[in-house]
Scaffold this motif. Structure first.
Motif, PDB file in Angstrom:
ATOM      1  N   GLY A 116       0.821  -1.182   0.021  1.00 18.78           N
ATOM      2  CA  GLY A 116       0.152  -0.211  -0.043  1.00 18.78           C
ATOM      3  C   GLY A 116       0.767   1.299   0.226  1.00 18.78           C
ATOM      4  N   ILE A 117       1.959   1.228   1.061  1.00 21.35           N
ATOM      5  CA  ILE A 117       2.888   2.360   0.941  1.00 21.35           C
ATOM      6  C   ILE A 117       3.525   2.553  -0.455  1.00 21.35           C
ATOM      7  CG2 ILE A 117       4.903   3.299   1.645  1.00 21.35           C
ATOM      8  CD1 ILE A 117       3.959   2.075   4.671  1.00 21.35           C
ATOM      9  N   SER A 118       3.857   1.592  -1.183  1.00 23.11           N
ATOM     10  CA  SER A 118       4.686   1.565  -2.611  1.00 23.11           C
ATOM     11  C   SER A 118       3.494   2.059  -3.417  1.00 23.11           C
ATOM     12  CB  SER A 118       4.876  -0.001  -2.979  1.00 23.11           C
ATOM     13  OG  SER A 118       5.398   0.211  -4.472  1.00 23.11           O
ATOM     14  N   VAL A 119       2.231   1.778  -3.633  1.00 22.15           N
ATOM     15  CA  VAL A 119       1.421   2.520  -4.443  1.00 22.15           C
ATOM     16  C   VAL A 119       1.039   3.749  -4.132  1.00 22.15           C
ATOM     17  CG1 VAL A 119      -1.022   2.119  -5.424  1.00 22.15           C
ATOM     18  CG2 VAL A 119       0.570  -0.116  -4.987  1.00 22.15           C
ATOM     19  N   LEU A 120       0.919   4.289  -2.837  1.00 22.34           N
ATOM     20  CA  LEU A 120       0.512   5.474  -2.616  1.00 22.34           C
ATOM     21  C   LEU A 120       1.865   6.429  -2.929  1.00 22.34           C
ATOM     22  CD1 LEU A 120      -1.311   5.451   0.940  1.00 22.34           C
ATOM     23  CD2 LEU A 120      -2.077   6.414  -1.376  1.00 22.34           C
ATOM     24  N   THR A 123       2.174   6.998  -6.565  1.00 17.15           N
ATOM     25  CA  THR A 123       0.822   7.652  -7.192  1.00 17.15           C
ATOM     26  C   THR A 123       1.385   9.227  -6.656  1.00 17.15           C
ATOM     27  OG1 THR A 123      -0.831   5.795  -6.926  1.00 17.15           O
ATOM     28  CG2 THR A 123      -1.595   8.145  -7.086  1.00 17.15           C
ATOM     29  N   ALA A 124       1.649   9.376  -5.382  1.00 16.06           N
ATOM     30  CA  ALA A 124       2.022  10.778  -5.002  1.00 16.06           C
ATOM     31  C   ALA A 124       3.013  11.320  -5.767  1.00 16.06           C
ATOM     32  CB  ALA A 124       2.455  10.859  -3.555  1.00 16.06           C
ATOM     33  N   LEU A 125       4.042  10.582  -6.462  1.00 19.01           N
ATOM     34  CA  LEU A 125       5.032  11.167  -7.084  1.00 19.01           C
ATOM     35  C   LEU A 125       4.416  11.685  -8.431  1.00 19.01           C
ATOM     36  CD1 LEU A 125       8.116   8.998  -6.080  1.00 19.01           C
ATOM     37  CD2 LEU A 125       7.753  11.401  -5.321  1.00 19.01           C
ATOM     38  N   ASN A 126       3.797  10.724  -8.915  1.00 10.44           N
ATOM     39  CA  ASN A 126       3.216  11.066 -10.144  1.00 10.44           C
ATOM     40  C   ASN A 126       2.271  12.379 -10.177  1.00 10.44           C
ATOM     41  OD1 ASN A 126       4.227   9.090 -11.593  1.00 10.44           O
ATOM     42  ND2 ASN A 126       2.422   7.615 -11.489  1.00 10.44           N
ATOM     43  N   CYS A 144      -5.621   8.124 -11.463  1.00 12.14           N
ATOM     44  CA  CYS A 144      -4.850   7.414 -10.550  1.00 12.14           C
ATOM     45  C   CYS A 144      -5.816   7.110  -9.319  1.00 12.14           C
ATOM     46  CB  CYS A 144      -3.734   8.411  -9.815  1.00 12.14           C
ATOM     47  SG  CYS A 144      -2.449   8.652 -11.049  1.00 12.14           S
ATOM     48  N   LEU A 145      -7.125   7.436  -9.592  1.00 15.92           N
ATOM     49  CA  LEU A 145      -8.151   7.153  -8.606  1.00 15.92           C
ATOM     50  C   LEU A 145      -8.331   5.753  -8.218  1.00 15.92           C
ATOM     51  CD1 LEU A 145      -9.985   8.841  -6.467  1.00 15.92           C
ATOM     52  CD2 LEU A 145     -11.697   8.647  -8.028  1.00 15.92           C
ATOM     53  N   PRO A 146      -8.418   4.988  -8.836  1.00 18.69           N
ATOM     54  CA  PRO A 146      -8.599   3.504  -8.741  1.00 18.69           C
ATOM     55  C   PRO A 146      -7.170   2.861  -7.754  1.00 18.69           C
ATOM     56  CG  PRO A 146      -9.010   3.711 -11.002  1.00 18.69           C
ATOM     57  CD  PRO A 146      -8.460   5.074 -10.667  1.00 18.69           C
ATOM     58  N   GLN A 147      -6.120   3.504  -8.266  1.00 19.59           N
ATOM     59  CA  GLN A 147      -4.924   3.009  -7.455  1.00 19.59           C
ATOM     60  C   GLN A 147      -5.108   3.405  -6.037  1.00 19.59           C
ATOM     61  OE1 GLN A 147      -4.555   4.194 -10.627  1.00 19.59           O
ATOM     62  NE2 GLN A 147      -4.285   2.402 -11.905  1.00 19.59           N
ATOM     63  N   ILE A 148      -5.479   4.652  -5.864  1.00 15.69           N
ATOM     64  CA  ILE A 148      -5.439   5.387  -4.470  1.00 15.69           C
ATOM     65  C   ILE A 148      -6.500   4.657  -3.711  1.00 15.69           C
ATOM     66  CG2 ILE A 148      -5.959   7.362  -3.487  1.00 15.69           C
ATOM     67  CD1 ILE A 148      -4.790   9.015  -5.797  1.00 15.69           C
TER      68      ILE A 148
END
Length: 187
Positions: A116-120, A123-126, A144-148
């Motif tokens: 979860g931290i990796s995906v967040l 996404t935050a960097l993007n 990115c909403l589905p990934q968030i």
């Protein structure tokens, strides 16, 4: 069931994970391997986590390829003894209730937390790259909403799994006390 299949078709089908096993007549094994391979690819594409496909997919592909050719080289007696079952059936007891122990819950929770931290983080960097471009940030956020959402769900699940229920701890303490009492009475 026979393992005397055409060498050319065995080679062709072995190039797709699971297809070689299905060609040999082992449908559960084939479906399991195919599901694992394409499921990992789909999950990594959806979460934009390329490491998953770079790590899991080559292992599954190599296993399936060599497993198919090993099946073909078996004698008729050896091949007849091969059970067609999902590759995880030996590790799963379907008759019992599924209860994670505290240790397993913590380990699984830590893995989910890191995922979860990796995906967040990614996404935050993007999103930060579009910080100065206001219309671009809304487009990127909607993309990115589905990934968030998935990352938040995974993080919530990880934190819930790592938290030990008080009843379970109390039950374990009571069992230990009962065992020690029985041991003392026996002496």
């Amino acid at each position: 069931m026979t393992n005397q299949k055409n060498r050319f078709f065995t080679l062709v089908f072995s190039c797709c994970p699971g297809a070689g096993e299905m060609y040999m007549g082992l449908y559960k094994q084939g479906i399991g391997l195919m599901g694992l391979f394409f499921g990992a690819a789909a999950l990594s594409a959806w979460l934009r986590w390329e490491e998953l496909i770079l790590f899991i997919c080559p292992i599954v592909w190599c296993y399936s390829f060599f497993h198919t050719h090993n099946l073909r080289r078996m004698s008729e007696e050896e091949f007849a003894a091969v059970e067609d079952k999902f590759f995880f059936e030996d590790y799963v007891n379907w008759e019992r209730d599924w209860q994670f122990t505290a240790k397993h819950r913590r380990i699984f929770g830590i893995v989910l937390l890191l995922l979860g931290i990796s995906v967040l983080w990614r996404t935050a960097l993007n999103l930060a790259g579009y910080y100065f471009n206001l219309p671009g940030i809304f487009w990127e956020l909607s993309r990115c909403l589905p990934q968030i959402v998935m990352a938040v769900v995974v993080l919530y699940g990880a934190l819930r799994l790592m938290k030990e229920p008080k009843e379970e701890v109390e039950e374990m303490e009571e069992e230990i006390i009962e065992e020690k009492t029985e041991e003392m009475e026996a002496v």
